[in-house]
Design an enzyme around this catalytic site. Structure first.
Site, PDB file in Angstrom:
ATOM      1  CB  THR A  88      -6.723  51.266 -91.767  1.00 16.34           C
ATOM      2  OG1 THR A  88      -7.976  50.978 -91.133  1.00 16.34           O
ATOM      3  CG2 THR A  88      -5.662  51.494 -90.712  1.00 16.34           C
ATOM      4  CG  PHE A 126      -1.265  62.674 -95.357  1.00 14.50           C
ATOM      5  CD1 PHE A 126       0.098  62.495 -95.562  1.00 14.50           C
ATOM      6  CD2 PHE A 126      -2.136  62.275 -96.359  1.00 14.50           C
ATOM      7  CE1 PHE A 126       0.576  61.913 -96.727  1.00 14.50           C
ATOM      8  CE2 PHE A 126      -1.674  61.697 -97.528  1.00 14.50           C
ATOM      9  CZ  PHE A 126      -0.316  61.510 -97.707  1.00 14.50           C
ATOM     10  N   GLY A 127      -1.976  63.535 -90.820  1.00 15.77           N
ATOM     11  CA  GLY A 127      -2.663  64.272 -89.768  1.00 15.77           C
ATOM     12  C   GLY A 127      -3.308  63.287 -88.815  1.00 15.77           C
ATOM     13  CE1 TYR A 130      -8.454  38.870 -93.869  1.00 13.41           C
ATOM     14  CE2 TYR A 130      -8.476  36.512 -93.437  1.00 13.41           C
ATOM     15  CZ  TYR A 130      -8.238  37.804 -93.014  1.00 13.41           C
ATOM     16  OH  TYR A 130      -7.785  38.039 -91.740  1.00 13.41           O
TER      17      TYR A 130
END
Ligand SMILES: Cc1cc2nc3c(=O)[nH]c(=O)nc-3n(C[C@H](O)[C@H](O)[C@H](O)COP(=O)(O)OP(=O)(O)OC[C@H]3O[C@@H](n4cnc5c(N)ncnc54)[C@H](O)[C@@H]3O)c2cc1C
Length: 518
Positions: free
Chosen positions: A203, A257-258, A439
């Site tokens: 992430t 992707f993996g 944030y």
């Protein structure tokens, strides 16, 4: 972690008495008990299919019981919690598989591609963007690939200061292993206690000490990944000019992707000294400008964060204690880690700059209080949800020259969408020479359908971010929630590139279907 709540049940608390009155005044206290007897749908995967899986990982590591499936359902965004609290466990995986090591992961992916079973890599389960809620239509089933058995320190190079870690290590477990050698990673996101090394990489997470230690993706010097079409082993030198950096294809790839099976990270000597200070600024602009000056003079502390006026006021039991005035202004926390000499030197230099720019030093109290409570806020969210308050966060980033507009536009979008009586708080959470991340935290009285209520507000805020030229996410990643805005951010060619990578590494499309790739 249970899908209805955050973290360790033993650490859960009810709304503190001191906050109860304020919450009642602002939102009215409602009683919103969670459904406690919900069960997931029957596992839809054919029993005969699972024999192949059992032969790879062993019988004990293919789990179909309700409890295990429930604990791997979705992530920890407020909509995730609200849906689970309403008894909706529709996204529960059909089975949970726990491979041990790269080769077993690769074999599970080959099995899944052959039988067209969707696979959702699962680290700590703290995702807040729908990255664990993959599509399952057109598949023979959906399995959660839990990396919980992969928790080793595979290699340590104390000359180069690198460590190779398996993906299933949670933040504290990785720090404990490194701590045995007097080392640290220094990656402390608010989800630190439960999120995993693999999740941080997948992430592109950013921790609260990013000013000193950098973002997680910046710490990664190498990685291995298993994909349905083969394995990748990337990062053979500290830097290179050998074409585009393929590590970046896996960092932030959110399991599409993996599966990242190890990461080699740069480590640092564990600090022997830490110190945290509070500063008061007359306005959010003044505090932000001071952060920019620090970043652009190469004088960043290890931690630096700045709350806007509303967040400062809300976070203080007694706002008038700040700076001895009724107007608390904006609270900045600065933190320093290192040897005693390093801490003293950096603290003195930063203090001189901040004082020169008009900051008021508040001593160590506010900083120490922040350190003490830094991992507690998610428990408070649970108690607010219990009482009918909608609480959620979102984040973005932009260049310094656009910060003021982005702040105003996102705040206005959230406030007008959530309506009168809602609260929008913000802090600058991460800073760079060229810009910063913002944030936001919102609180509003829950309506009849709080998930829909939040979706509308989030869409308005996301539109505002893209319209302001900012990113849809600085560190929470894309998942399923951010996909439409992500596509706008990277453009049509960018989308085609991502689709081409997906088609090459995962031609059957079994990895996290519907996540990340627009
Ligand atoms: C209360 C709270 C506070 C948070 N604070 C922060 C913060 O301060 N900073 C921050 O950056 N984020 C934060 N987050 C978001 C979240 O913790 C991060 O995105 C974290 O990196 C996710 O790690 P995880 O191990 O929990 O991953 P998971 O939630 O298990 O997975 C996240 C995504 O990555 C994929 N994935 C997981 N492991 C692998 C792997 N080994 N290989 C390939 N794909 C994989 C999953 O399929 C999923 O799509 C917070 C979340 C919560 C709920």
């Amino acid at each position: 972690m249970h899908p209805q709540r955050w973290g360790d049940p033993a650490a859960a608390t009810d709304l503190p008495e001191s906050a109860r009155g304020l919450v009642e005044l602002a939102f009215g206290l409602q009683d919103r008990p969670a459904v406690t007897d919900a069960r997931p749908p029957e596992s839809a995967i054919a029993e005969a299919l699972l024999d192949g899986l059992r032969s790879i990982v062993g019988d004990a590591h293919v789990l179909l019981d309700d409890e295990t499936r429930i604990l791997r359902t979705r992530g920890k965004s407020t909509p995730d919690l609200l849906r689970a609290r309403a008894g909706d466990l529709d996204d529960a995986p059909d089975a949970v598989v726990r491979p041990d090591g790269h080769d077993e992961v690769a074999a599970v992916l080959a099995w899944a591609a052959e039988h067209r079973v969707a696979v959702v890599p699962f680290g700590g389960g703290t995702c807040v963007t729908g990255g664990l809620a993959a599509r399952r239509d057109g598949f023979a089933g959906l399995v959660s690939l839990d990396l919980v058995r992969m928790k080793r320190l595979l290699a340590l190079d104390e000359v180069s200061m690198t460590a190779t870690l398996e993906p299933g290590l949670r933040g504290p477990e990785a720090e404990a292993l490194l701590g045995e050698h007097g080392l640290t990673l220094g990656h402390y996101p608010q989800s630190f206690e439960h999120a995993s090394i693999g999740g941080f990489a997948a992430t592109r997470s950013s921790g609260q000490s990013s000013a000193g230690y950098g973002r997680f993706d910046a710490m990664v010097v190498g990685l291995t990944a298993a994909t349905p079409t083969g394995s990748l082993d990337l990062g053979s030198s500290p830097a290179n000019a050998a074409g585009p950096d393929l590590r970046q294809l896996l960092l932030g790839s959110e399991g599409a992707f993996g599966v990242i099976t190890s990461v080699t990270v740069r480590v640092r000597r564990a600090p022997t000294e830490t110190a945290y200070d509070g500063w008061r600024w007359p306005s959010f602009d003044a505090g932000s400008d001071a952060m920019r000056t620090l970043a652009q003079s190469g004088l960043l502390p290890t931690v630096v964060r700045l709350s806007d006026e509303t967040e400062t006021a809300i976070n203080l039991a007694d706002p008038s204690s700040i700076g001895g005035t009724d107007d608390p202004g904006c609270l900045m926390v600065t933190g320093y880690e290192g040897t005693a000499d390093q801490v003293a030197a950096r603290r003195a230099a930063v203090t001189a700059v901040l004082a020169g720019l008009g900051g008021t030093p508040l001593g160590t109290g506010p900083g120490d209080a922040w350190v003490q409570g830094r991992f507690h806020a998610p428990y408070l969210r649970d108690s607010l949800l219990d009482h009918g308050v909608l609480v959620e966060t979102l984040e973005t980033a932009t260049f310094w020259s656009h910060r003021s507009r982005l702040y105003a536009d996102v705040k206005a979008a959230l406030a007008s969408s959530l309506g009168e009586g809602s609260l929008v708080l913000c802090h600058v959470s991460h800073v760079y020479e060229t810009g910063c991340s913002l944030y936001f935290t919102v609180a509003a009285r829950q309506g009849d359908d709080p998930v829909a209520q939040w979706r509308v507000a989030k869409a308005a805020a996301s539109d505002a971010m893209i319209a302001a030229g900012a990113t849809i996410t600085h560190h929470h990643a894309v998942g399923t929630d951010h996909k439409p805005w992500f596509a706008r951010e990277i453009g049509e060619v960018g989308v085609r590139v991502l689709r081409a990578v997906k088609a090459e590494l995962d031609p059957a499309g079994i990895l996290n279907p519907g996540v990340l790739v627009p």
